[in-house]
Scaffold this active site. Structure first.
Site, short mmCIF file in Angstrom:
data_model
loop_
_atom_site.label_atom_id
_atom_site.label_comp_id
_atom_site.label_asym_id
_atom_site.label_seq_id
_atom_site.Cartn_x
_atom_site.Cartn_y
_atom_site.Cartn_z
N VAL A 1 -11.39 -18.26 17.50
CA VAL A 1 -10.54 -18.96 16.52
C VAL A 1 -9.08 -18.61 16.76
O VAL A 1 -8.69 -17.44 16.72
CB VAL A 1 -10.93 -18.58 15.07
CG1 VAL A 1 -10.07 -19.34 14.07
CG2 VAL A 1 -12.41 -18.86 14.82
N LYS B 1 -13.79 -24.23 14.51
CA LYS B 1 -13.06 -23.02 14.10
C LYS B 1 -13.02 -22.87 12.58
O LYS B 1 -13.18 -21.76 12.05
CB LYS B 1 -11.64 -23.06 14.67
CG LYS B 1 -11.63 -22.93 16.19
CD LYS B 1 -10.27 -23.32 16.76
CE LYS B 1 -10.22 -23.14 18.27
NZ LYS B 1 -9.06 -23.80 18.89
N1 HSE Z 1 -8.80 -26.13 23.37
C1 HSE Z 1 -8.49 -25.13 22.42
C2 HSE Z 1 -7.11 -25.43 21.82
C3 HSE Z 1 -8.49 -23.78 23.08
O1 HSE Z 1 -6.40 -26.26 22.38
O2 HSE Z 1 -6.79 -24.85 20.79
C4 HSE Z 1 -8.33 -22.64 22.10
O3 HSE Z 1 -9.43 -22.51 21.28
#
Ligand code: HSE
Ligand code: NDP
Length: 437
Positions: free
Chosen positions: A132, A205
């Protein structure tokens, strides 16, 4: 003291960052833990890449099962991602009595209940700080530092890619697809970038954050999520003119009816600190009843920022290696047998304010029709702006900000408005949060 042996599954962006930072800061980290943390094995399906990164004394394989089945490995770090082999490898590692560190929010949001139960049974830890908000220590903050509080709500920018895209679109007027390509090149985006732009990654998240904030099970199937793909430069500009900025927010809130769990583009006042978080940076506001509002800010994605969280988990586990499981901080903040079954509120019962954009025919009586339709659904208007039409068009954009209303009333009002003959096309609806209580 004997070193802690780590097996690394996946040496891509985050795995590579973890390997580099562990190596670079080894001495400093050992002074903190009192023992060395050593990468003993690396598994990656790209064997040549793994070999080119690894030192000679590291065992390199393309078979993750060799790592999780190796009795010399104390902690398995899963940085492959996804829901298939990663989940099987984690369950196998747990079955073999190993602690696990993972950044895999997709897997935990969907299978966390099963994985945490398996770990509990075996007395091992599954740590997930990196899952997260990348480098921000938000899991530890909510789980441990705010433990005195009854958490009221948390809201944040928890997808770096989406925030990067919105910043570039707003500041430089860059087109969506070009910025997404850039985010992918920089290693921010998920393997499947629709997870970032459709709000799915942020939903993973916020699911995890809600579990540790409120002591409820991990329930990804209950999150409402909407991404940024339908946002237009026009809405970004109008929001700006009205004193707001549009951010993709993850929001979870305790209410009398239950827990709100949602991800969507949101207008927030431009003077709010969150509104000024740009690029790949993430920020989360957590409100506790004792502490009030607290704010956490940092890089939400990228190799070394995420490695910072992975290694923090490695250090924590190293320190508690010898502690009885009963004396450890519960992985989901609350004692596992004391989780609540507080319902997650369906999106149609959520109360929020709204930004609406309607394309209407520019003639007398139009405003009256719109305001009457909104009033029929008990929606009151806070502000209204009419944007000038071009000389050759008889249509204008009407922008409305509403006061708080329940989502199902807004759904009904929008359905009625779209049926009016004076309205062209669909109504654009973006939720608005003042974030003040
Ligand atoms: N792809 C995710 C973002 C990576 O851009 O936040 C981090 O969790
Ligand atoms: P990458 O794709 O960069 O790295 C994954 C690595 O695992 C690649 O080297 C890949 O090899 C390898 N791999 C894939 N399948 C297997 C397999 N079956 N066996 C062994 N190795 C395999 O991903 P990231 O490092 O970006 O992400 C890893 C995890 O961290 C994900 O869960 C992600 O959501 C999470 N995360 C990522 C962040 C970021 O900023 N990137 C931030 C926070 C969390 P190959 O290259 O050949 O596919």
């Amino acid at each position: 003291m004997k070193p802690i042996n780590v097996g690394l599954l996946g040496i891509g962006t985050v795995g590579g960052g973890t390997f580099t930072v562990l190596k670079r800061n080894q001495e400093e980290i050992s002074r903190r833990t009192g023992r060395k943390i050593v990468v003993k094995m690396i598994a990656d399906r790209d064997l040549a890449k793994a070999k080119s990164l690894a030192d000679n004394d590291i065992i390199v394989t393309d078979d993750g099962y060799q790592v999780v089945n190796n009795p010399d490995i104390d902690i398995v770090v899963e940085l492959i991602g996804g829901n298939t082999i990663a989940k099987d490898l984690i369950l196998k590692a747990i079955e073999n009595g190993k602690h696990v560190v993972t950044a895999n929010k997709a897997m935990l949001a969907m299978h966390g209940t099963e994985i945490f139960a398996a770990a509990r049974e075996k007395g091992t830890v599954v740590a997930f700080e990196a899952a997260v908000a990348g480098g921000i220590p938000i899991i530890k903050a909510i789980r441990e530092s705010l433990t005195a509080n009854r958490i009221e709500w948390a809201a944040g920018i928890i997808n770096g890619t989406a925030n990067f895209i919105l910043s570039e679109m707003r500041e430089k007027g860059q087109p969506f697809s070009a910025v997404l390509e850039q985010a992918t090149e920089l290693g921010y985006a998920e393997l499947d970038p629709t997870f970032d732009i459709e709000g799915i990654d942020a939903a993973h998240k916020i699911t995890l954050m809600a579990a540790i904030a409120f002591g409820i099970p991990v329930q990804f199937d209950k999150v409402y999520h909407e991404g940024i793909t339908k946002l237009t430069g026009e809405d970004i500009r109008y929001a700006e003119e009205l004193g707001y900025r549009i951010k993709l927010l993850g929001i979870t809130k305790r209410t009398e009816q239950g827990i709100e769990l949602r991800v969507h583009p949101t207008l927030i006042p431009a003077q709010q600190l969150l509104a000024n978080v740009e690029g790949v940076m993430n920020a989360i506001v957590v409100k506790g009843d004792a502490v009030g509002e607290t704010l956490y800010y940092g890089a939400g994605a990228g190799a070394e920022p995420t490695a910072s969280s992975v290694i923090a988990d490695l250090v924590d586990i190293t320190r508690i290696q010898t502690a009885d499981p009963i004396h450890r901080v519960p992985v989901l903040a609350f004692q596992p047998d004391l989780l609540l079954d507080t319902p997650v509120i369906p999106m149609e019962d959520v109360v929020t304010a709204y930004y609406l954009r309607l394309c209407v025919v520019d003639k007398p009586g139009v405003l009256a029709d719109i305001t009457r339709t909104l009033a029929d659904s008990k929606i009151s208007i806070k502000a209204m702006v009419q944007k000038e039409s071009s000389a050759d068009s008889d249509q204008v954009n009407l922008i409305l900000l509403t006061n708080l209303t329940v989502e199902k009333n807004m759904n009904a009002a929008i359905a009625s408005i779209e049926k009016l003959s004076i309205v062209a096309g669909k109504v654009t609806r973006i939720r608005l949060e003042e974030l003040t209580n």
